[in-house]
Design a protein around this motif. Structure first.
Motif, PDB file in Angstrom:
ATOM      1  N   TRP A  13      99.082  28.945  30.298  1.00 26.39           N
ATOM      2  CA  TRP A  13      99.398  30.249  29.705  1.00 26.39           C
ATOM      3  C   TRP A  13     100.507  30.954  30.486  1.00 26.39           C
ATOM      4  CZ3 TRP A  13      98.354  31.435  24.995  1.00 26.39           C
ATOM      5  CH2 TRP A  13      97.267  30.836  24.365  1.00 26.39           C
ATOM      6  N   LEU A  14     100.440  30.852  31.798  1.00 19.42           N
ATOM      7  CA  LEU A  14     101.499  31.473  32.596  1.00 19.42           C
ATOM      8  C   LEU A  14     102.848  30.796  32.333  1.00 19.42           C
ATOM      9  CD1 LEU A  14      99.617  32.040  35.983  1.00 19.42           C
ATOM     10  CD2 LEU A  14     100.167  33.738  34.226  1.00 19.42           C
ATOM     11  N   ALA A  15     102.858  29.486  32.211  1.00 17.93           N
ATOM     12  CA  ALA A  15     104.099  28.765  31.910  1.00 17.93           C
ATOM     13  C   ALA A  15     104.615  29.128  30.520  1.00 17.93           C
ATOM     14  CB  ALA A  15     103.861  27.259  32.013  1.00 17.93           C
ATOM     15  N   LEU A  16     103.708  29.229  29.549  1.00 15.27           N
ATOM     16  CA  LEU A  16     104.118  29.625  28.199  1.00 15.27           C
ATOM     17  C   LEU A  16     104.704  31.036  28.220  1.00 15.27           C
ATOM     18  CD1 LEU A  16     104.239  29.168  25.118  1.00 15.27           C
ATOM     19  CD2 LEU A  16     101.928  30.152  25.005  1.00 15.27           C
ATOM     20  N   GLY A  17     104.059  31.937  28.944  1.00 15.05           N
ATOM     21  CA  GLY A  17     104.563  33.310  29.045  1.00 15.05           C
ATOM     22  C   GLY A  17     105.949  33.363  29.659  1.00 15.05           C
ATOM     23  N   LEU A  35     105.374  38.505  22.990  1.00 16.19           N
ATOM     24  CA  LEU A  35     104.580  37.272  22.978  1.00 16.19           C
ATOM     25  C   LEU A  35     104.458  36.717  24.394  1.00 16.19           C
ATOM     26  CD1 LEU A  35     106.046  35.511  19.809  1.00 16.19           C
ATOM     27  CD2 LEU A  35     103.950  36.849  19.994  1.00 16.19           C
ATOM     28  N   GLY A  36     105.549  36.760  25.150  1.00 11.33           N
ATOM     29  CA  GLY A  36     105.522  36.281  26.530  1.00 11.33           C
ATOM     30  C   GLY A  36     104.600  37.114  27.402  1.00 11.33           C
ATOM     31  N   ILE A  37     104.663  38.422  27.241  1.00 16.43           N
ATOM     32  CA  ILE A  37     103.771  39.293  28.016  1.00 16.43           C
ATOM     33  C   ILE A  37     102.321  39.025  27.632  1.00 16.43           C
ATOM     34  CG2 ILE A  37     103.084  41.704  28.328  1.00 16.43           C
ATOM     35  CD1 ILE A  37     106.090  42.400  28.234  1.00 16.43           C
ATOM     36  N   SER A  38     102.062  38.807  26.362  1.00 17.96           N
ATOM     37  CA  SER A  38     100.698  38.509  25.917  1.00 17.96           C
ATOM     38  C   SER A  38     100.202  37.190  26.507  1.00 17.96           C
ATOM     39  CB  SER A  38     100.640  38.445  24.395  1.00 17.96           C
ATOM     40  OG  SER A  38     100.987  39.687  23.848  1.00 17.96           O
ATOM     41  N   ALA A  39     101.055  36.192  26.561  1.00 13.32           N
ATOM     42  CA  ALA A  39     100.665  34.913  27.160  1.00 13.32           C
ATOM     43  C   ALA A  39     100.381  35.076  28.654  1.00 13.32           C
ATOM     44  CB  ALA A  39     101.747  33.867  26.937  1.00 13.32           C
ATOM     45  N   VAL A  41      99.275  37.811  30.084  1.00  9.00           N
ATOM     46  CA  VAL A  41      97.994  38.525  30.181  1.00  9.00           C
ATOM     47  C   VAL A  41      96.834  37.564  29.964  1.00  9.00           C
ATOM     48  CG1 VAL A  41      96.567  40.289  29.070  1.00  9.00           C
ATOM     49  CG2 VAL A  41      98.944  40.780  29.578  1.00  9.00           C
ATOM     50  N   VAL A  42      96.954  36.671  28.996  1.00  6.38           N
ATOM     51  CA  VAL A  42      95.893  35.679  28.768  1.00  6.38           C
ATOM     52  C   VAL A  42      95.755  34.778  29.990  1.00  6.38           C
ATOM     53  CG1 VAL A  42      95.203  33.682  27.377  1.00  6.38           C
ATOM     54  CG2 VAL A  42      96.059  35.742  26.267  1.00  6.38           C
ATOM     55  N   GLY A  43      96.888  34.380  30.594  1.00  4.19           N
ATOM     56  CA  GLY A  43      96.824  33.555  31.805  1.00  4.19           C
ATOM     57  C   GLY A  43      96.122  34.285  32.942  1.00  4.19           C
ATOM     58  N   LEU A  44      96.425  35.562  33.124  1.00  7.15           N
ATOM     59  CA  LEU A  44      95.746  36.341  34.171  1.00  7.15           C
ATOM     60  C   LEU A  44      94.270  36.544  33.849  1.00  7.15           C
ATOM     61  CD1 LEU A  44      98.493  39.021  34.904  1.00  7.15           C
ATOM     62  CD2 LEU A  44      97.891  37.025  36.282  1.00  7.15           C
ATOM     63  N   LEU A  45      93.966  36.771  32.575  1.00  2.00           N
ATOM     64  CA  LEU A  45      92.571  36.936  32.159  1.00  2.00           C
ATOM     65  C   LEU A  45      91.786  35.651  32.378  1.00  2.00           C
ATOM     66  CD1 LEU A  45      90.654  38.963  30.746  1.00  2.00           C
ATOM     67  CD2 LEU A  45      91.360  37.942  28.582  1.00  2.00           C
ATOM     68  N   LEU A  46      92.423  34.518  32.143  1.00  7.14           N
ATOM     69  CA  LEU A  46      91.771  33.219  32.304  1.00  7.14           C
ATOM     70  C   LEU A  46      91.497  32.901  33.770  1.00  7.14           C
ATOM     71  CD1 LEU A  46      90.743  30.987  30.488  1.00  7.14           C
ATOM     72  CD2 LEU A  46      92.952  29.887  30.657  1.00  7.14           C
ATOM     73  N   THR A  47      92.290  33.468  34.691  1.00  8.18           N
ATOM     74  CA  THR A  47      91.997  33.254  36.117  1.00  8.18           C
ATOM     75  C   THR A  47      90.730  33.989  36.529  1.00  8.18           C
ATOM     76  OG1 THR A  47      93.366  35.126  36.803  1.00  8.18           O
ATOM     77  CG2 THR A  47      94.410  32.954  36.744  1.00  8.18           C
ATOM     78  N   LEU A  48      90.390  35.071  35.825  1.00  5.49           N
ATOM     79  CA  LEU A  48      89.208  35.855  36.168  1.00  5.49           C
ATOM     80  C   LEU A  48      87.962  35.436  35.395  1.00  5.49           C
ATOM     81  CD1 LEU A  48      90.928  39.370  36.164  1.00  5.49           C
ATOM     82  CD2 LEU A  48      90.449  37.908  38.137  1.00  5.49           C
ATOM     83  N   LEU A  49      88.143  35.042  34.138  1.00 10.20           N
ATOM     84  CA  LEU A  49      87.015  34.704  33.269  1.00 10.20           C
ATOM     85  C   LEU A  49      87.193  33.307  32.685  1.00 10.20           C
ATOM     86  CD1 LEU A  49      86.903  38.006  31.180  1.00 10.20           C
ATOM     87  CD2 LEU A  49      85.396  37.409  33.064  1.00 10.20           C
ATOM     88  N   PRO A  50      86.126  32.521  32.666  1.00  7.89           N
ATOM     89  CA  PRO A  50      86.223  31.228  31.977  1.00  7.89           C
ATOM     90  C   PRO A  50      86.083  31.458  30.465  1.00  7.89           C
ATOM     91  CG  PRO A  50      84.056  31.471  32.970  1.00  7.89           C
ATOM     92  CD  PRO A  50      84.845  32.684  33.345  1.00  7.89           C
ATOM     93  N   PHE A  63      96.421  40.219  21.646  1.00 11.25           N
ATOM     94  CA  PHE A  63      97.364  40.898  22.551  1.00 11.25           C
ATOM     95  C   PHE A  63      98.775  40.943  21.950  1.00 11.25           C
ATOM     96  CE2 PHE A  63      94.505  39.512  26.256  1.00 11.25           C
ATOM     97  CZ  PHE A  63      93.829  40.714  26.247  1.00 11.25           C
ATOM     98  N   SER A  64      99.168  39.860  21.287  1.00  9.73           N
ATOM     99  CA  SER A  64     100.494  39.817  20.673  1.00  9.73           C
ATOM    100  C   SER A  64     100.621  40.865  19.572  1.00  9.73           C
ATOM    101  CB  SER A  64     100.776  38.437  20.087  1.00  9.73           C
ATOM    102  OG  SER A  64     100.805  37.473  21.099  1.00  9.73           O
TER     103      SER A  64
END
Length: 150
Positions: A13-17, A35-39, A41-50, A63-64
């Motif tokens: 997700w971070l790479a896509l962003g 779209l990049g900012i949303s990706a 955010v999803v990457g950061l959210l995924l680091t905290l929550l599975p 988010f987009s």
């Protein structure tokens, strides 16, 4: 295909962003920015929550939509405000409130005044003597309405 989606992690997700933000630099007029900012955010959210892959994509879509809608609301409000306040390309409207000194006597009714580097048609309700400072208080088409400076 499902196996590929199940293997997505926060790095993807971070790479896509970052890739979407790089496409934005190429000139996509804001489409890839949100779209990049949303990706990201999803990457950061995924680091905290599975999260499962379905929830990841739903979060990205949500988010987009939210970020692009917020930007659209901000931009349309800004455009309307700019449209109301700008006098660019409306030269006669920009003259309202300006002062000038009359070169010659100005009779009641219609005449001409020099304002800046241009001669304008003007109207007044009073006889004005040469040397009087007048103010432009209204414009109709290309006719300026003038009165004595208060």
């Amino acid at each position: 295909m499902i196996e590929l989606l199940q293997q997505l992690n926060h790095w993807h997700w971070l790479a896509l962003g970052l890739a979407l933000l790089c496409f934005e630099v190429l000139g996509t007029a804001g489409y890839c920015l949100w779209l990049g900012i949303s990706a990201l955010v999803v990457g950061l959210l995924l680091t905290l929550l599975p999260l499962g892959w379905q929830m990841q994509w739903m979060s990205f879509a949500s988010f987009s939509m939210i970020t692009t809608w917020l930007w659209w609301r901000y931009q349309t409000g800004k455009d309307q405000k700019d449209e109301q306040t700008t006098t660019l390309n409306k030269r006669s409207q920009s003259l309202i409130g300006q002062f000038t000194v009359l070169d010659t006597d100005f009779p009641i009714g219609k005449g001409r005044i020099k304002l800046g580097d241009t001669s304008w048609s003007a109207m007044t309700e009073h006889n004005l003597a040469a040397g009087t400072t007048v103010e432009v208080y209204k414009v109709e088409g290309i006719v300026l309405y003038i009165r004595v400076k208060k």
